[in-house]
Design a protein around this motif. Sequence first.
Motif, PDB file in Angstrom:
ATOM      1  N   PRO A 302       0.798  -1.233   0.000  1.00 33.38           N
ATOM      2  CA  PRO A 302       0.000   0.000   0.000  1.00 33.38           C
ATOM      3  C   PRO A 302       0.826   1.277   0.000  1.00 33.38           C
ATOM      4  CG  PRO A 302      -0.043  -1.037   2.166  1.00 33.38           C
ATOM      5  CD  PRO A 302       0.626  -2.006   1.240  1.00 33.38           C
ATOM      6  N   ILE A 303       2.085   1.210   0.476  1.00 35.25           N
ATOM      7  CA  ILE A 303       2.926   2.401   0.603  1.00 35.25           C
ATOM      8  C   ILE A 303       4.242   2.170  -0.122  1.00 35.25           C
ATOM      9  CG2 ILE A 303       4.020   4.025   2.199  1.00 35.25           C
ATOM     10  CD1 ILE A 303       0.988   3.908   2.525  1.00 35.25           C
ATOM     11  N   ALA A 304       4.649   3.096  -0.987  1.00 36.89           N
ATOM     12  CA  ALA A 304       5.952   3.013  -1.639  1.00 36.89           C
ATOM     13  C   ALA A 304       7.053   3.141  -0.596  1.00 36.89           C
ATOM     14  CB  ALA A 304       6.090   4.110  -2.690  1.00 36.89           C
ATOM     15  N   LEU A 305       8.163   2.449  -0.807  1.00 40.08           N
ATOM     16  CA  LEU A 305       9.260   2.460   0.165  1.00 40.08           C
ATOM     17  C   LEU A 305       9.735   3.881   0.446  1.00 40.08           C
ATOM     18  CD1 LEU A 305      11.365   1.014   1.904  1.00 40.08           C
ATOM     19  CD2 LEU A 305      12.777   0.761  -0.145  1.00 40.08           C
ATOM     20  N   HIS A 306       9.913   4.663  -0.592  1.00 42.98           N
ATOM     21  CA  HIS A 306      10.378   6.041  -0.415  1.00 42.98           C
ATOM     22  C   HIS A 306       9.401   6.825   0.447  1.00 42.98           C
ATOM     23  CE1 HIS A 306      11.441  10.207  -1.467  1.00 42.98           C
ATOM     24  NE2 HIS A 306      12.630   9.722  -1.792  1.00 42.98           N
ATOM     25  N   GLU A 307       8.102   6.623   0.227  1.00 45.83           N
ATOM     26  CA  GLU A 307       7.098   7.321   1.025  1.00 45.83           C
ATOM     27  C   GLU A 307       7.123   6.844   2.476  1.00 45.83           C
ATOM     28  OE1 GLU A 307       2.246   7.967   1.352  1.00 45.83           O
ATOM     29  OE2 GLU A 307       3.098   7.060  -0.463  1.00 45.83           O
ATOM     30  N   GLY A 308       7.328   5.536   2.676  1.00 47.34           N
ATOM     31  CA  GLY A 308       7.413   5.013   4.040  1.00 47.34           C
ATOM     32  C   GLY A 308       8.565   5.628   4.809  1.00 47.34           C
TER      33      GLY A 308
END
Length: 331
Positions: A302-308
């Motif tokens: 659900p969440i891109a790694l960069h966004e996490g």
Amino acid sequence: MIKVIGGSGFIGTRLCKRLQEAEKEFAIVDKAVSKRFGDVCRVADVRDKKALEDVLENRDAIINLAAEHRDDVRPKSLYDEVNVDGAKNVCDVAEEKGINKIIFTSSVAIYGFAPPGTDESGEINYFNDYGRTKWAAEKIYKDWQAKDPEKRTLVIVRPTVVFGEQNRGNVYNLLKQIVSGKFVMIGNGKNLKSMAYVENVAAFLEYSIDAFRPGVHIFNYIDKPDFDMNTLVGTVNSKLGKSSGTKIRLPYVLGLAAGYGFDLIARITGKNFPVSSIRIKKFCATTQFDTSISKKTDFTPPIALHEGLERTIQYEFLEDNTSNDELFYTE
């Protein structure tokens, strides 16, 4: 009913939040009472088979997150007592109660310092007690499934290093050093690091509850793309509005020598230090793994790694969340 063993911890709390939002019936089984979900928490230790018998019921689905995992566990026998004997207790009670679905969180630590791109077929080459006992536990769960293979579903998830908000582990300590401006890069910073954002790990565990038929299903859990250390430092500094470069660099040989020095001091004084030879080796190693999740399932994180990573930096270092005392201390 979904029983989340070890559900009071870092990943377990995120998982239970997702289960609650999805209106799925669950209960936590843990030796510590959950701060967030105390009303559905039953106190039991995986080392205590009788306690497990009292809280697990027929037709439950078990997600086992309980583990001893830190590098500084004392006495070392706890690795076997919790990770191995605990697995045996869970399987014995599952057999007694007619429970046919277990999701077990293992670790990429079973591969040790593995070649880049190691997937689920990689050689088992653990270098510490954590990896050894996780592998031993996997074999116990596989034996349980093999006793009734047409009915029993076993999902083994091997996450890489997991990070996220409210965690106080190695990734947080690294981010804190970078934010402080006191970070020292050991080595050339080109070593790649596979990482996993906690929300995505929790989402895959939730997905696994209903996604698989009877059998053994094994997955590494990795969020892609992999960062090298230089990129990771640059990402943090960019989020903070700072120069992306690293000011201080130390050759690997000198860094490792410092780690051995702290090991010696720790043995003499009995105190634990944030610097050790094993942590220097981990920091400088390329720990890059692959996963078959995208090939064998329709799961989408659900969440891109960069966004996490940006969410974690925002929560921990750019917002005032001191009033939230729910912190999780891991490696």
